[in-house]
Write a protein that holds these residues in place. Structure first.
Motif, PDB file in Angstrom:
ATOM      1  N   LEU A 162       0.836  -1.206   0.000  1.00  0.00           N
ATOM      2  CA  LEU A 162       0.000   0.000   0.000  1.00  0.00           C
ATOM      3  C   LEU A 162       0.872   1.258   0.000  1.00  0.00           C
ATOM      4  CD1 LEU A 162      -2.798  -1.077   2.507  1.00  0.00           C
ATOM      5  CD2 LEU A 162      -2.827  -1.108  -0.003  1.00  0.00           C
ATOM      6  N   ASP A 163       0.216   2.421  -0.112  1.00  0.00           N
ATOM      7  CA  ASP A 163       0.899   3.726  -0.047  1.00  0.00           C
ATOM      8  C   ASP A 163       1.989   3.910  -1.088  1.00  0.00           C
ATOM      9  OD1 ASP A 163      -0.686   4.407   2.051  1.00  0.00           O
ATOM     10  OD2 ASP A 163       0.903   4.472   3.567  1.00  0.00           O
ATOM     11  N   GLY A 164       1.893   3.212  -2.217  1.00  0.00           N
ATOM     12  CA  GLY A 164       2.857   3.438  -3.296  1.00  0.00           C
ATOM     13  C   GLY A 164       4.125   2.623  -3.195  1.00  0.00           C
ATOM     14  N   TYR A 165       4.168   1.652  -2.285  1.00  0.00           N
ATOM     15  CA  TYR A 165       5.374   0.831  -2.152  1.00  0.00           C
ATOM     16  C   TYR A 165       5.236  -0.461  -2.953  1.00  0.00           C
ATOM     17  CZ  TYR A 165       6.886   3.894   1.613  1.00  0.00           C
ATOM     18  OH  TYR A 165       7.283   4.986   2.326  1.00  0.00           O
ATOM     19  N   ILE A 166       6.359  -0.919  -3.533  1.00  0.00           N
ATOM     20  CA  ILE A 166       6.371  -2.206  -4.239  1.00  0.00           C
ATOM     21  C   ILE A 166       7.589  -3.020  -3.803  1.00  0.00           C
ATOM     22  CG2 ILE A 166       5.128  -1.388  -6.299  1.00  0.00           C
ATOM     23  CD1 ILE A 166       7.800  -1.070  -7.723  1.00  0.00           C
ATOM     24  N   MET A 167       7.474  -4.353  -3.908  1.00  0.00           N
ATOM     25  CA  MET A 167       8.618  -5.227  -3.661  1.00  0.00           C
ATOM     26  C   MET A 167       9.159  -5.629  -5.033  1.00  0.00           C
ATOM     27  SD  MET A 167       8.654  -5.368  -0.365  1.00  0.00           S
ATOM     28  CE  MET A 167      10.001  -6.519  -0.119  1.00  0.00           C
ATOM     29  N   VAL A 168      10.487  -5.539  -5.168  1.00  0.00           N
ATOM     30  CA  VAL A 168      11.130  -5.806  -6.446  1.00  0.00           C
ATOM     31  C   VAL A 168      12.132  -6.945  -6.281  1.00  0.00           C
ATOM     32  CG1 VAL A 168      12.721  -4.799  -8.142  1.00  0.00           C
ATOM     33  CG2 VAL A 168      10.802  -3.438  -7.272  1.00  0.00           C
ATOM     34  N   GLY A 169      12.189  -7.837  -7.252  1.00  0.00           N
ATOM     35  CA  GLY A 169      13.187  -8.915  -7.252  1.00  0.00           C
ATOM     36  C   GLY A 169      14.075  -8.784  -8.486  1.00  0.00           C
ATOM     37  N   ILE A 170      15.336  -9.196  -8.354  1.00  0.00           N
ATOM     38  CA  ILE A 170      16.265  -9.112  -9.488  1.00  0.00           C
ATOM     39  C   ILE A 170      16.149 -10.420 -10.285  1.00  0.00           C
ATOM     40  CG2 ILE A 170      18.700  -8.820 -10.163  1.00  0.00           C
ATOM     41  CD1 ILE A 170      17.560  -6.369  -8.642  1.00  0.00           C
ATOM     42  N   ASP A 171      15.850 -10.321 -11.571  1.00  0.00           N
ATOM     43  CA  ASP A 171      15.609 -11.500 -12.399  1.00  0.00           C
ATOM     44  C   ASP A 171      16.814 -12.436 -12.455  1.00  0.00           C
ATOM     45  OD1 ASP A 171      13.210 -10.235 -12.900  1.00  0.00           O
ATOM     46  OD2 ASP A 171      13.220 -10.736 -15.048  1.00  0.00           O
ATOM     47  N   GLY A 172      16.524 -13.726 -12.325  1.00  0.00           N
ATOM     48  CA  GLY A 172      17.545 -14.752 -12.539  1.00  0.00           C
ATOM     49  C   GLY A 172      18.425 -15.054 -11.355  1.00  0.00           C
ATOM     50  N   VAL A 173      18.397 -14.218 -10.319  1.00  0.00           N
ATOM     51  CA  VAL A 173      19.258 -14.496  -9.171  1.00  0.00           C
ATOM     52  C   VAL A 173      18.462 -14.656  -7.878  1.00  0.00           C
ATOM     53  CG1 VAL A 173      21.301 -13.383 -10.161  1.00  0.00           C
ATOM     54  CG2 VAL A 173      19.709 -12.005  -8.814  1.00  0.00           C
ATOM     55  N   GLU A 174      17.135 -14.612  -7.997  1.00  0.00           N
ATOM     56  CA  GLU A 174      16.322 -14.711  -6.781  1.00  0.00           C
ATOM     57  C   GLU A 174      16.444 -16.098  -6.154  1.00  0.00           C
ATOM     58  OE1 GLU A 174      12.245 -13.222  -6.958  1.00  0.00           O
ATOM     59  OE2 GLU A 174      12.867 -12.077  -8.714  1.00  0.00           O
ATOM     60  N   ILE A 175      16.456 -16.147  -4.842  1.00  0.00           N
ATOM     61  CA  ILE A 175      16.544 -17.409  -4.120  1.00  0.00           C
ATOM     62  C   ILE A 175      15.229 -18.177  -4.248  1.00  0.00           C
ATOM     63  CG2 ILE A 175      17.055 -18.490  -1.890  1.00  0.00           C
ATOM     64  CD1 ILE A 175      18.369 -15.843  -1.043  1.00  0.00           C
ATOM     65  N   ASP A 197      14.981 -12.073  -0.696  1.00  0.00           N
ATOM     66  CA  ASP A 197      15.907 -11.104  -1.296  1.00  0.00           C
ATOM     67  C   ASP A 197      15.171 -10.018  -2.082  1.00  0.00           C
ATOM     68  OD1 ASP A 197      15.072 -12.915  -3.167  1.00  0.00           O
ATOM     69  OD2 ASP A 197      17.075 -13.507  -3.843  1.00  0.00           O
ATOM     70  N   TRP A 198      13.844  -9.963  -1.947  1.00  0.00           N
ATOM     71  CA  TRP A 198      13.108  -8.857  -2.560  1.00  0.00           C
ATOM     72  C   TRP A 198      13.465  -7.584  -1.804  1.00  0.00           C
ATOM     73  CZ3 TRP A 198       7.523 -11.312  -2.603  1.00  0.00           C
ATOM     74  CH2 TRP A 198       7.512 -12.404  -3.499  1.00  0.00           C
ATOM     75  N   PHE A 199      13.242  -6.454  -2.479  1.00  0.00           N
ATOM     76  CA  PHE A 199      13.556  -5.189  -1.825  1.00  0.00           C
ATOM     77  C   PHE A 199      12.406  -4.222  -2.018  1.00  0.00           C
ATOM     78  CE2 PHE A 199      16.179  -1.393  -0.892  1.00  0.00           C
ATOM     79  CZ  PHE A 199      16.769  -1.852   0.275  1.00  0.00           C
ATOM     80  N   CYS A 200      12.138  -3.448  -0.994  1.00  0.00           N
ATOM     81  CA  CYS A 200      11.002  -2.529  -1.046  1.00  0.00           C
ATOM     82  C   CYS A 200      11.429  -1.171  -1.604  1.00  0.00           C
ATOM     83  CB  CYS A 200      10.451  -2.347   0.364  1.00  0.00           C
ATOM     84  SG  CYS A 200       9.050  -1.214   0.420  1.00  0.00           S
ATOM     85  N   TYR A 201      10.753  -0.713  -2.644  1.00  0.00           N
ATOM     86  CA  TYR A 201      10.997   0.627  -3.183  1.00  0.00           C
ATOM     87  C   TYR A 201       9.676   1.381  -3.247  1.00  0.00           C
ATOM     88  CZ  TYR A 201      15.698  -0.702  -4.825  1.00  0.00           C
ATOM     89  OH  TYR A 201      17.010  -1.093  -4.908  1.00  0.00           O
ATOM     90  N   HIS A 202       9.726   2.662  -2.972  1.00  0.00           N
ATOM     91  CA  HIS A 202       8.540   3.495  -3.189  1.00  0.00           C
ATOM     92  C   HIS A 202       8.472   3.815  -4.679  1.00  0.00           C
ATOM     93  CE1 HIS A 202       5.956   7.148  -2.822  1.00  0.00           C
ATOM     94  NE2 HIS A 202       5.351   6.349  -1.963  1.00  0.00           N
ATOM     95  N   ALA A 203       7.258   3.989  -5.180  1.00  0.00           N
ATOM     96  CA  ALA A 203       7.109   4.270  -6.616  1.00  0.00           C
ATOM     97  C   ALA A 203       7.878   5.522  -7.024  1.00  0.00           C
ATOM     98  CB  ALA A 203       5.629   4.421  -6.961  1.00  0.00           C
ATOM     99  N   SER A 204       8.111   6.429  -6.088  1.00  0.00           N
ATOM    100  CA  SER A 204       8.834   7.655  -6.434  1.00  0.00           C
ATOM    101  C   SER A 204      10.349   7.490  -6.337  1.00  0.00           C
ATOM    102  CB  SER A 204       8.402   8.781  -5.496  1.00  0.00           C
ATOM    103  OG  SER A 204       8.830   8.477  -4.166  1.00  0.00           O
ATOM    104  N   SER A 205      10.807   6.272  -6.007  1.00  0.00           N
ATOM    105  CA  SER A 205      12.242   6.054  -5.810  1.00  0.00           C
ATOM    106  C   SER A 205      13.035   6.222  -7.108  1.00  0.00           C
ATOM    107  CB  SER A 205      12.476   4.644  -5.258  1.00  0.00           C
ATOM    108  OG  SER A 205      13.849   4.334  -5.315  1.00  0.00           O
ATOM    109  N   HIS A 206      14.222   6.756  -6.967  1.00  0.00           N
ATOM    110  CA  HIS A 206      15.135   6.917  -8.099  1.00  0.00           C
ATOM    111  C   HIS A 206      15.717   5.570  -8.514  1.00  0.00           C
ATOM    112  CE1 HIS A 206      17.720   6.231  -4.741  1.00  0.00           C
ATOM    113  NE2 HIS A 206      18.640   5.878  -5.594  1.00  0.00           N
ATOM    114  N   ALA A 207      15.581   4.560  -7.640  1.00  0.00           N
ATOM    115  CA  ALA A 207      16.297   3.301  -7.842  1.00  0.00           C
ATOM    116  C   ALA A 207      15.560   2.335  -8.754  1.00  0.00           C
ATOM    117  CB  ALA A 207      16.579   2.640  -6.502  1.00  0.00           C
ATOM    118  N   ILE A 208      14.334   2.660  -9.124  1.00  0.00           N
ATOM    119  CA  ILE A 208      13.614   1.846 -10.102  1.00  0.00           C
ATOM    120  C   ILE A 208      13.425   2.672 -11.369  1.00  0.00           C
ATOM    121  CG2 ILE A 208      12.476   0.237  -8.504  1.00  0.00           C
ATOM    122  CD1 ILE A 208      10.001   2.079  -8.640  1.00  0.00           C
TER     123      ILE A 208
END
Ligand code: MLZ
Length: 449
Positions: A279-292, A297-308
């Motif tokens: 909720l509140d604009g947050y998403i969990m992201v996984g890196i393709d091909g290396v996920e356990i 190993d998912w990581f939480c980013y806000h939709a406004s994050s520069h990192a996505i």
């Protein structure tokens, strides 16, 4: 590991002079003391300084005593943020004698009228300069305040922690069930700035649907000073407000592809997927091909994050995209990959790639947190600027340590910030930079952590 720059003989002034590079201006860093006042600070400004080559717009400035005119032999590097530098008039108001250095006496006979001539019409520091400095160093957190912060041992979840120390707005957090060693030493801590996107008020994880480690109440921390009193829960107004995002029906959806900074390898931008929408604009992201595979190993980013970043961002900006294992740069295309995986790209307009017009340029020096070892603030150089992203290089370290950060990251500071706040600065390792060119990596490969 970790050493103090001053003790190691490191000095920003001579380091900058030798490298021939500029320090990033204070006005580039919105979260630091006096950012808003920095328009009033420029070369030629007169100050009063304790009588003990180019002036730079970082906190560190090269000063010349009045009376030396074109003679630079007595120039001195000073930190404008420290209390030893005063606006013109300070001596008079505080009944201190304003005396010239000894050498000046020899060729200027009438010091008083010389000064008069030089100072009339001159500009000086704003009178409230040091008051503003002290104001901006005030922090809404104290020892004993409880927060929710990323669990460094499992990045997909948060963990309850208590503030131990605050230095320059950076917090040392102790996990509430991190445990103490035989001599009372803290076994697990985390450092971040109060405005860090990894830091949240108590109750945040439950509210947005983020997983949180259940606190192991059998761990006793009570002998540590930060736990002497009952922890006080932090609340949302103590935190930075994120931009509101409208999630509606056209938001990120599970399975959508994107490009993301790898949270454990911040120099890599990778092929990634939205794994969960909170909720509140947050998403969990996984890196393709290396996920356990268990989501740890998912990581939480806000939709406004520069990192996505939207699909194609790296290619459009000439950044090497880190591909899933088994793919190679010669043959990978996003179109094929989406087809093959039966997925869609997250719509471009969901990303916050607004150009913010920062003032950083490559080659600028700064003090930056090594986010993989977030206690350490290190001597660093801006290596690339791409939109709002900066690729930072840690001076003296291998390029493997380079990290992508947002130009508005609260974990980057102007030259001189550590000195002002009393935070330990990590000097560059290895030899001094060669003159007039960027630092070569001469140090042997160092391992992370
Ligand atoms: N664990 C590391 C610390 C590296 C810090 C690098 N900072 C740019 C080490 O092996 O020393």
């Amino acid at each position: 590991f970790g050493q103090d720059a001053t003790l190691a003989g490191f000095d920003w002034g001579s380091y900058l002079e030798k490298s021939g590079l500029l320090a990033a201006p204070v006005s580039c860093f919105r979260h630091v003391p006096l950012c808003a006042q920095w328009d009033d600070i420029y070369v030629g400004l007169k100050v009063e300084v304790l009588n003990t080559h180019t002036a730079l717009p970082s906190y560190k400035a090269l000063l010349r005593y009045e009376g030396f005119e074109d003679d630079d032999s007595h120039d001195l590097w000073c930190n404008l943020g420290t209390a030893d530098v005063h606006p013109i008039g300070w001596c008079a108001v505080n009944s201190k004698l304003l005396v010239p250095p000894q050498e000046v006496h020899q060729h200027i006979k009438d010091w008083k009228s010389y000064l008069m001539k030089r100072l009339v019409g001159a500009h000086t520091l704003p009178v409230d300069f040091h008051v503003k400095m002290a104001d901006s160093l005030r922090c809404p957190f104290r020892q004993g305040v409880r927060v929710e912060v990323v669990d460094r041992s499992q990045v997909s979840r948060t963990r309850s922690a208590v503030v131990d120390t605050v230095i320059g707005g950076r917090l040392r957090l102790l996990y509430e069930d991190g445990g103490l060693g035989p001599s009372g030493e803290v076994l697990s801590d985390f450092w971040c700035h109060v405005q860090s996107p990894l830091l949240h008020p108590v109750g945040w994880s439950g509210r947005v649907g983020h997983s949180i480690k259940e606190t192991d109440t059998s761990v006793n921390m009570s002998s540590h000073p930060a736990f002497r009193k009952v922890p006080q829960n932090s609340v949302s107004d103590q935190f930075k407000k994120l931009r509101t995002v409208y999630m509606g029906d056209k938001f990120f959806e599970e399975g959508m592809k994107l490009e993301a900074i790898d949270p454990l390898n911040l120099g890599n931008i990778c092929v990634a997927s939205v794994r969960k929408v909170l909720l509140d604009g947050y998403i969990m992201v996984g890196i393709d091909g290396v996920e356990i595979g268990d989501g740890s190993d998912w990581f939480c980013y806000h939709a406004s994050s520069h990192a996505i970043l939207p699909v194609g961002y790296c290619e459009n900006n000439d950044i090497p995209l880190t591909l899933p294992p088994g793919y190679d740069h010669g043959t990978f295309t996003w179109t094929k990959y989406l087809e093959e995986t039966g997925t869609v790209a997250a719509p471009r307009r969901l990303f916050n790639t607004d150009d913010v017009g920062h003032g950083f340029t490559s080659g600028m020096k700064l003090e930056a947190v090594d986010l993989m070892e977030p206690r350490l603030v290190c001597v660093a150089t801006v290596r690339r600027c791409v939109g709002r992203l900066l690729l930072l290089h840690f001076d003296g370290w291998e390029p493997e340590f380079d990290q992508w950060v947002d130009c508005q990251s609260p974990e980057i500071y102007p030259v001189g910030w550590c000195e002002i706040t009393g935070y330990q600065l990590q000097p560059p390792i290895g030899p001094e930079p060669p003159q007039g060119q960027e630092h070569k990596h001469t140090s042997k490969k160092a391992k992370p952590f």
